[in-house]
Design a protein around this motif. Structure first.
Motif, PDB file in Angstrom:
ATOM      1  N   PRO A 130      30.980  39.983  38.801  1.00  0.00           N
ATOM      2  CA  PRO A 130      32.355  39.816  38.394  1.00  0.00           C
ATOM      3  C   PRO A 130      33.374  39.101  39.376  1.00  0.00           C
ATOM      4  CG  PRO A 130      31.453  41.853  37.550  1.00  0.00           C
ATOM      5  CD  PRO A 130      30.454  41.170  38.532  1.00  0.00           C
ATOM      6  N   TRP A 131      34.307  38.670  38.882  1.00  0.00           N
ATOM      7  CA  TRP A 131      35.463  38.339  39.979  1.00  0.00           C
ATOM      8  C   TRP A 131      36.632  38.601  39.306  1.00  0.00           C
ATOM      9  CZ3 TRP A 131      32.475  34.950  36.821  1.00  0.00           C
ATOM     10  CH2 TRP A 131      33.111  34.014  35.889  1.00  0.00           C
ATOM     11  N   VAL A 132      38.012  38.477  40.105  1.00  0.00           N
ATOM     12  CA  VAL A 132      39.257  38.994  39.372  1.00  0.00           C
ATOM     13  C   VAL A 132      39.737  37.525  39.420  1.00  0.00           C
ATOM     14  CG1 VAL A 132      41.252  39.803  40.297  1.00  0.00           C
ATOM     15  CG2 VAL A 132      39.243  41.033  40.879  1.00  0.00           C
ATOM     16  N   GLU A 133      40.394  37.256  38.017  1.00  0.00           N
ATOM     17  CA  GLU A 133      41.319  36.007  37.819  1.00  0.00           C
ATOM     18  C   GLU A 133      42.793  35.997  38.181  1.00  0.00           C
ATOM     19  OE1 GLU A 133      40.580  33.393  34.891  1.00  0.00           O
ATOM     20  OE2 GLU A 133      39.152  33.608  36.729  1.00  0.00           O
ATOM     21  N   VAL A 134      43.557  37.094  37.903  1.00  0.00           N
ATOM     22  CA  VAL A 134      44.700  37.309  38.235  1.00  0.00           C
ATOM     23  C   VAL A 134      45.441  38.703  38.331  1.00  0.00           C
ATOM     24  CG1 VAL A 134      45.566  35.022  37.261  1.00  0.00           C
ATOM     25  CG2 VAL A 134      45.635  36.950  35.853  1.00  0.00           C
TER      26      VAL A 134
ATOM     27  N   VAL B 244      43.112  40.788  35.647  1.00  0.00           N
ATOM     28  CA  VAL B 244      41.877  40.449  34.671  1.00  0.00           C
ATOM     29  C   VAL B 244      40.770  40.196  35.525  1.00  0.00           C
ATOM     30  CG1 VAL B 244      41.452  38.465  33.224  1.00  0.00           C
ATOM     31  CG2 VAL B 244      43.894  39.086  33.259  1.00  0.00           C
ATOM     32  N   VAL B 245      39.673  40.695  35.031  1.00  0.00           N
ATOM     33  CA  VAL B 245      38.455  40.735  35.583  1.00  0.00           C
ATOM     34  C   VAL B 245      37.588  39.965  34.867  1.00  0.00           C
ATOM     35  CG1 VAL B 245      36.443  41.712  36.560  1.00  0.00           C
ATOM     36  CG2 VAL B 245      38.777  42.867  37.013  1.00  0.00           C
ATOM     37  N   ALA B 246      36.768  38.822  35.139  1.00  0.00           N
ATOM     38  CA  ALA B 246      35.840  38.162  34.410  1.00  0.00           C
ATOM     39  C   ALA B 246      34.419  38.433  34.829  1.00  0.00           C
ATOM     40  CB  ALA B 246      36.056  36.724  34.402  1.00  0.00           C
ATOM     41  N   SER B 247      33.476  38.722  33.880  1.00  0.00           N
ATOM     42  CA  SER B 247      32.084  38.795  34.144  1.00  0.00           C
ATOM     43  C   SER B 247      31.090  38.148  33.550  1.00  0.00           C
ATOM     44  CB  SER B 247      31.670  40.596  33.701  1.00  0.00           C
ATOM     45  OG  SER B 247      30.078  40.614  34.043  1.00  0.00           O
TER      46      SER B 247
ATOM     47  N   ALA C 175      42.225  50.038  29.632  1.00  0.00           N
ATOM     48  CA  ALA C 175      41.385  48.667  29.812  1.00  0.00           C
ATOM     49  C   ALA C 175      41.482  48.171  28.298  1.00  0.00           C
ATOM     50  CB  ALA C 175      39.950  48.892  30.462  1.00  0.00           C
ATOM     51  N   LYS C 176      40.852  46.673  28.423  1.00  0.00           N
ATOM     52  CA  LYS C 176      40.713  46.049  27.181  1.00  0.00           C
ATOM     53  C   LYS C 176      39.727  44.969  27.425  1.00  0.00           C
ATOM     54  CE  LYS C 176      43.232  44.116  23.270  1.00  0.00           C
ATOM     55  NZ  LYS C 176      44.692  43.668  22.595  1.00  0.00           N
ATOM     56  N   ALA C 177      38.528  44.925  26.714  1.00  0.00           N
ATOM     57  CA  ALA C 177      37.849  43.883  26.866  1.00  0.00           C
ATOM     58  C   ALA C 177      37.202  43.143  25.598  1.00  0.00           C
ATOM     59  CB  ALA C 177      36.374  44.386  27.494  1.00  0.00           C
TER      60      ALA C 177
ATOM     61  N   LEU D 249      37.767  41.396  31.061  1.00  0.00           N
ATOM     62  CA  LEU D 249      38.189  42.786  31.042  1.00  0.00           C
ATOM     63  C   LEU D 249      39.633  42.720  31.441  1.00  0.00           C
ATOM     64  CD1 LEU D 249      37.408  45.860  30.796  1.00  0.00           C
ATOM     65  CD2 LEU D 249      36.863  45.641  33.348  1.00  0.00           C
ATOM     66  N   PHE D 250      40.649  43.394  30.795  1.00  0.00           N
ATOM     67  CA  PHE D 250      41.942  43.521  31.178  1.00  0.00           C
ATOM     68  C   PHE D 250      42.179  45.007  31.520  1.00  0.00           C
ATOM     69  CE2 PHE D 250      46.521  43.235  29.924  1.00  0.00           C
ATOM     70  CZ  PHE D 250      47.030  42.613  31.038  1.00  0.00           C
TER      71      PHE D 250
END
Length: 260
Positions: free
Chosen positions: A133-137, A149-152, A223-225, A234-235
């Motif tokens: 996973p990485w961090v978007e913003v 915002v985390v994306a996996s 959190a919300k995914a 994932l927010f």
């Protein structure tokens, strides 16, 4: 250090510029004047550096850069004018440009500021195929908290291509895998206070309320995914105890507004 950096540009060598037989005549007086001129110019530059060191610093280091309030450039939210609307586009992140993440949006209070994401966390180094996973913003406010915002990669959670979030598993199973990316360090199932499922059109979202006393992100996390394409997004909204008392309703409104 300054002298060393300047030396390549101010040589005092008197080596002939041309072969000896064709070199123009050079007097001792000319050499002395040349060296004196170079020395004088060097002292003037060094003096200027000593008096005005900022001439070498054109901008503040990234870690100290302060972003402007989002209300100065984002439009008002159509659903609530007291918030502004952030819509992510390909210009915002490497993953959006690569097509690994679908555009997402959420609302923010106009006083919040966008925070810089370190390159090692941004996914910039691994697009278009990231294994972790990485961090978007990221956005934050000193008094209210922060969101990110985390994306996996979907493959990290299931072998089924383009799986829906329901096909990945229950809300509890998903947060067990992504919990450390909510807290910033570790995840304990006892920290999960509440889960719920929300359907918006064809998209399903898992929502979470966590109390995380040992989290790096803060003692309170929402959190919300959801899953879309090849990615789970994932927010996360985080706050310490003081921020939570002042902004619980605001952070819940931000989380509720998130859609992909």
């Amino acid at each position: 250090m300054a002298t060393a950096s300047l030396s390549p540009f101010f040589s005092t060598s008197t080596s002939p510029k041309y072969p000896l037989k064709t070199s123009p005549p050079t007097t001792i007086t000319a050499i002395v004047c040349k060296n004196r001129s170079n020395s004088t110019l060097r002292r003037q530059i060094l003096k200027g550096i000593a008096v005005s060191p900022l001439i070498l610093i054109k901008e503040a280091p990234i870690s100290e850069a302060k972003e402007v309030e989002v209300g100065s450039y984002l439009p008002s939210s159509p659903s609530d004018p007291s918030f502004v609307l952030f819509k992510a586009s390909p210009k915002d992140t490497p993953a959006l440009r690569a097509g690994n993440v679908q555009p997402y949006q959420f609302i923010l209070p106009p006083t919040w500021k966008q925070a810089r994401v370190a390159n090692i966390l941004s996914g910039n180094y691994c697009q278009p195929k990231c294994a972790e996973p990485w961090v978007e913003v990221k956005f934050e406010d000193e008094k209210q908290g922060k969101v990110q915002v985390v994306a996996s990669p979907l493959i990290r959670l299931t072998n089924k291509p383009n799986a829906t979030i329901e096909e990945i598993g229950t809300p509890e199973k998903l947060i067990a895998s992504l919990g450390p990316f909510v807290t910033g360090n570790s995840y304990d199932p006892d920290e999960l206070l509440e889960t719920s499922i929300e359907k918006l059109g064809d998209q399903t979202y898992y929502k979470y309320v966590l109390e995380t006393p040992y989290a790096l992100t803060g003692t309170h996390n929402l959190a919300k995914a959801t899953a879309k394409g090849s990615t789970v997004v994932l927010f996360v909204a985080s706050a310490n105890d003081k921020q939570w008392q002042a902004s619980e309703k605001t952070l819940k409104a931000i989380i509720d507004s998130f859609i992909v």
